[in-house]
Design a protein around this motif. Sequence first.
Motif, PDB file in Angstrom:
ATOM      1  N   THR A 238       0.842  -1.195   0.000  1.00  0.00           N
ATOM      2  CA  THR A 238       0.000   0.000   0.000  1.00  0.00           C
ATOM      3  C   THR A 238       0.877   1.245   0.000  1.00  0.00           C
ATOM      4  O   THR A 238       2.004   1.229   0.516  1.00  0.00           O
ATOM      5  CB  THR A 238      -0.926   0.023   1.225  1.00  0.00           C
ATOM      6  N   SER A 239       0.340   2.333  -0.606  1.00  0.00           N
ATOM      7  CA  SER A 239       1.084   3.592  -0.595  1.00  0.00           C
ATOM      8  C   SER A 239       0.976   4.242   0.767  1.00  0.00           C
ATOM      9  O   SER A 239       0.092   3.908   1.566  1.00  0.00           O
ATOM     10  CB  SER A 239       0.542   4.535  -1.669  1.00  0.00           C
ATOM     11  N   SER A 240       1.859   5.217   1.032  1.00  0.00           N
ATOM     12  CA  SER A 240       1.849   5.873   2.344  1.00  0.00           C
ATOM     13  C   SER A 240       0.559   6.639   2.559  1.00  0.00           C
ATOM     14  O   SER A 240       0.027   6.707   3.668  1.00  0.00           O
ATOM     15  CB  SER A 240       3.051   6.811   2.469  1.00  0.00           C
ATOM     16  N   SER A 241      -0.030   7.264   1.470  1.00  0.00           N
ATOM     17  CA  SER A 241      -1.290   8.002   1.615  1.00  0.00           C
ATOM     18  C   SER A 241      -2.425   7.057   1.946  1.00  0.00           C
ATOM     19  O   SER A 241      -3.276   7.340   2.790  1.00  0.00           O
ATOM     20  CB  SER A 241      -1.593   8.771   0.322  1.00  0.00           C
ATOM     21  N   ASN A 242      -2.428   5.910   1.271  1.00  0.00           N
ATOM     22  CA  ASN A 242      -3.472   4.931   1.562  1.00  0.00           C
ATOM     23  C   ASN A 242      -3.343   4.417   2.980  1.00  0.00           C
ATOM     24  O   ASN A 242      -4.340   4.205   3.678  1.00  0.00           O
ATOM     25  CB  ASN A 242      -3.377   3.765   0.577  1.00  0.00           C
ATOM     26  N   SER A 243      -2.114   4.234   3.392  1.00  0.00           N
ATOM     27  CA  SER A 243      -1.927   3.734   4.753  1.00  0.00           C
ATOM     28  C   SER A 243      -2.391   4.761   5.768  1.00  0.00           C
ATOM     29  O   SER A 243      -2.968   4.425   6.813  1.00  0.00           O
ATOM     30  CB  SER A 243      -0.451   3.387   4.986  1.00  0.00           C
ATOM     31  N   GLY A 244      -2.180   6.081   5.464  1.00  0.00           N
ATOM     32  CA  GLY A 244      -2.657   7.112   6.380  1.00  0.00           C
ATOM     33  C   GLY A 244      -4.165   7.160   6.421  1.00  0.00           C
ATOM     34  O   GLY A 244      -4.773   7.337   7.489  1.00  0.00           O
ATOM     35  N   ALA A 245      -4.796   6.998   5.247  1.00  0.00           N
ATOM     36  CA  ALA A 245      -6.257   6.999   5.214  1.00  0.00           C
ATOM     37  C   ALA A 245      -6.821   5.810   5.973  1.00  0.00           C
ATOM     38  O   ALA A 245      -7.811   5.921   6.705  1.00  0.00           O
ATOM     39  CB  ALA A 245      -6.732   6.975   3.758  1.00  0.00           C
ATOM     40  N   ILE A 246      -6.174   4.677   5.784  1.00  0.00           N
ATOM     41  CA  ILE A 246      -6.637   3.480   6.495  1.00  0.00           C
ATOM     42  C   ILE A 246      -6.487   3.669   7.996  1.00  0.00           C
ATOM     43  O   ILE A 246      -7.386   3.334   8.788  1.00  0.00           O
ATOM     44  CB  ILE A 246      -5.843   2.251   6.015  1.00  0.00           C
ATOM     45  N   ALA A 247      -5.338   4.253   8.403  1.00  0.00           N
ATOM     46  CA  ALA A 247      -5.129   4.478   9.839  1.00  0.00           C
ATOM     47  C   ALA A 247      -6.152   5.463  10.380  1.00  0.00           C
ATOM     48  O   ALA A 247      -6.693   5.284  11.491  1.00  0.00           O
ATOM     49  CB  ALA A 247      -3.717   5.001  10.079  1.00  0.00           C
ATOM     50  N   GLY A 248      -6.465   6.537   9.591  1.00  0.00           N
ATOM     51  CA  GLY A 248      -7.473   7.497  10.037  1.00  0.00           C
ATOM     52  C   GLY A 248      -8.840   6.864  10.164  1.00  0.00           C
ATOM     53  O   GLY A 248      -9.592   7.153  11.103  1.00  0.00           O
ATOM     54  N   ALA A 249      -9.183   6.002   9.197  1.00  0.00           N
ATOM     55  CA  ALA A 249     -10.480   5.321   9.258  1.00  0.00           C
ATOM     56  C   ALA A 249     -10.571   4.420  10.483  1.00  0.00           C
ATOM     57  O   ALA A 249     -11.601   4.370  11.167  1.00  0.00           O
ATOM     58  CB  ALA A 249     -10.693   4.506   7.982  1.00  0.00           C
ATOM     59  N   VAL A 250      -9.499   3.731  10.760  1.00  0.00           N
ATOM     60  CA  VAL A 250      -9.496   2.855  11.933  1.00  0.00           C
ATOM     61  C   VAL A 250      -9.660   3.659  13.210  1.00  0.00           C
ATOM     62  O   VAL A 250     -10.441   3.294  14.109  1.00  0.00           O
ATOM     63  CB  VAL A 250      -8.193   2.028  11.969  1.00  0.00           C
ATOM     64  N   ILE A 251      -8.946   4.792  13.296  1.00  0.00           N
ATOM     65  CA  ILE A 251      -9.061   5.636  14.491  1.00  0.00           C
ATOM     66  C   ILE A 251     -10.474   6.198  14.618  1.00  0.00           C
ATOM     67  O   ILE A 251     -11.043   6.251  15.716  1.00  0.00           O
ATOM     68  CB  ILE A 251      -8.035   6.785  14.427  1.00  0.00           C
ATOM     69  N   GLY A 252     -11.078   6.613  13.470  1.00  0.00           N
ATOM     70  CA  GLY A 252     -12.443   7.133  13.509  1.00  0.00           C
ATOM     71  C   GLY A 252     -13.438   6.095  14.005  1.00  0.00           C
ATOM     72  O   GLY A 252     -14.331   6.398  14.800  1.00  0.00           O
ATOM     73  N   VAL A 253     -13.294   4.872  13.537  1.00  0.00           N
ATOM     74  CA  VAL A 253     -14.188   3.795  13.985  1.00  0.00           C
ATOM     75  C   VAL A 253     -14.028   3.554  15.471  1.00  0.00           C
ATOM     76  O   VAL A 253     -15.018   3.372  16.206  1.00  0.00           O
ATOM     77  CB  VAL A 253     -13.898   2.514  13.178  1.00  0.00           C
ATOM     78  N   LEU A 254     -12.790   3.572  15.950  1.00  0.00           N
ATOM     79  CA  LEU A 254     -12.563   3.359  17.374  1.00  0.00           C
ATOM     80  C   LEU A 254     -13.178   4.473  18.223  1.00  0.00           C
ATOM     81  O   LEU A 254     -13.798   4.205  19.268  1.00  0.00           O
ATOM     82  CB  LEU A 254     -11.057   3.268  17.659  1.00  0.00           C
ATOM     83  N   LEU A 255     -13.048   5.730  17.771  1.00  0.00           N
ATOM     84  CA  LEU A 255     -13.645   6.841  18.512  1.00  0.00           C
ATOM     85  C   LEU A 255     -15.165   6.740  18.528  1.00  0.00           C
ATOM     86  O   LEU A 255     -15.811   7.024  19.556  1.00  0.00           O
ATOM     87  CB  LEU A 255     -13.206   8.175  17.879  1.00  0.00           C
ATOM     88  N   ALA A 256     -15.767   6.365  17.386  1.00  0.00           N
ATOM     89  CA  ALA A 256     -17.214   6.205  17.334  1.00  0.00           C
ATOM     90  C   ALA A 256     -17.682   5.122  18.299  1.00  0.00           C
ATOM     91  O   ALA A 256     -18.692   5.279  19.002  1.00  0.00           O
ATOM     92  CB  ALA A 256     -17.652   5.877  15.905  1.00  0.00           C
ATOM     93  N   LEU A 257     -16.940   4.024  18.364  1.00  0.00           N
ATOM     94  CA  LEU A 257     -17.305   2.955  19.294  1.00  0.00           C
ATOM     95  C   LEU A 257     -17.199   3.414  20.740  1.00  0.00           C
ATOM     96  O   LEU A 257     -18.055   3.073  21.578  1.00  0.00           O
ATOM     97  CB  LEU A 257     -16.403   1.744  19.058  1.00  0.00           C
ATOM     98  N   LEU A 258     -16.168   4.200  21.045  1.00  0.00           N
ATOM     99  CA  LEU A 258     -16.025   4.725  22.403  1.00  0.00           C
ATOM    100  C   LEU A 258     -17.168   5.665  22.761  1.00  0.00           C
ATOM    101  O   LEU A 258     -17.696   5.645  23.886  1.00  0.00           O
ATOM    102  CB  LEU A 258     -14.688   5.452  22.539  1.00  0.00           C
ATOM    103  N   LEU A 259     -17.599   6.507  21.788  1.00  0.00           N
ATOM    104  CA  LEU A 259     -18.703   7.426  22.042  1.00  0.00           C
ATOM    105  C   LEU A 259     -19.999   6.669  22.294  1.00  0.00           C
ATOM    106  O   LEU A 259     -20.763   6.987  23.221  1.00  0.00           O
ATOM    107  CB  LEU A 259     -18.860   8.374  20.845  1.00  0.00           C
ATOM    108  N   ILE A 260     -20.269   5.657  21.490  1.00  0.00           N
ATOM    109  CA  ILE A 260     -21.478   4.854  21.693  1.00  0.00           C
ATOM    110  C   ILE A 260     -21.447   4.168  23.041  1.00  0.00           C
ATOM    111  O   ILE A 260     -22.455   4.119  23.766  1.00  0.00           O
ATOM    112  CB  ILE A 260     -21.603   3.828  20.550  1.00  0.00           C
ATOM    113  N   ALA A 261     -20.271   3.651  23.416  1.00  0.00           N
ATOM    114  CA  ALA A 261     -20.157   2.984  24.713  1.00  0.00           C
ATOM    115  C   ALA A 261     -20.411   3.966  25.851  1.00  0.00           C
ATOM    116  O   ALA A 261     -21.079   3.642  26.845  1.00  0.00           O
ATOM    117  CB  ALA A 261     -18.777   2.355  24.851  1.00  0.00           C
TER     118      ALA A 261
END
Length: 321
Positions: A238-261
């Motif tokens: 994967t390219s570095s930009s794709n890896s950053g987007a993937i990392a951002g998406a993962v962090i966003g999902v984790l924050l959303a789960l924490l908010l719901i909890a």
Amino acid sequence: MEDRNMLLKSLLLVITGLVLHQDPVNSVTVTIRENVVVGKAGASVTLPCSYSTSVGTNFNVQWKFAPGNTLPSNGNQIYYYSNGGSYKPGSQADRLTIVHNPPTSGDASIQLSNIRASDNGSYACEVNNPPDFSGTGSGIVQLTVLTPPGSPSCQMSGSPIAGSDVTLQCSSSGGNPPPIYSWIFVGSKTPLLPGMMENQRTGALLLTNLSQSISGSYRCTATNELGQATCDLSISVTSSSNSGAIAGAVIGVLLALLLIAAIVIYFLRYRKKQRKVPRPEYRGSEIREDATSPVLHEDRRGPQTDSILHDTRDRDENIVI
């Protein structure tokens, strides 16, 4: 002078007679014609042991087995012969036979069938014939069992990001002699591309300066003279930009789960507190502290109030006690 010569001759004859009348001393000599025996797994091998001695009533033969790198002196008994009886106390009893039974004709060799990796080690042949203890009464045979390599495992070390480096590792359990490892890039016209460095002894494949073109499947083969085994591993660069987007998406999902909890926990605690608040009890016959007194102040009475009080007094006077 003649008397002296006669005395010397007499002494010489006495000494010679004593020597000639002594019982002969027999020695025990063990000979191992092959110190190293090599066989393939599943085959049968003969571990040689020959000896020379005058077999007497106390004659006995024993074999000991020291697995792996264990010292022969620490081996365990696997065969014993004495007084016409043979015993096989070891775990190889069902696969062990004596070549000449009984082993009293100068050959104490044994045979092992269906050999396996656990049979690797040192085998000691010992021949005893008391009271004859002189000579060499033991010998050692080293058995090496050849086995094919086991199924290898393929793993990747590092993150497959464009421009970085990763290492593919291949390792196999078992295999004697130790296997040689080779990698190929599946689907490529050449086994390996530029920037790929292979170590056939350790099974490592280094991929440098990753690019999209080397994404795909890689196959490792472990090989020795008895066979080979393979394993596959797929990587996606994967390219570095794709890896950053993937990392951002993962962090966003984790924050959303924490908010719901957090919302769920707050709601459950709020409902729990609501259930604990006691409801006030009110009985009709009791006078509440905040109730208005039935006796109204004179200046608050109106015509209607006076009329009601007058009617009440009239009804009380008509009540017969």
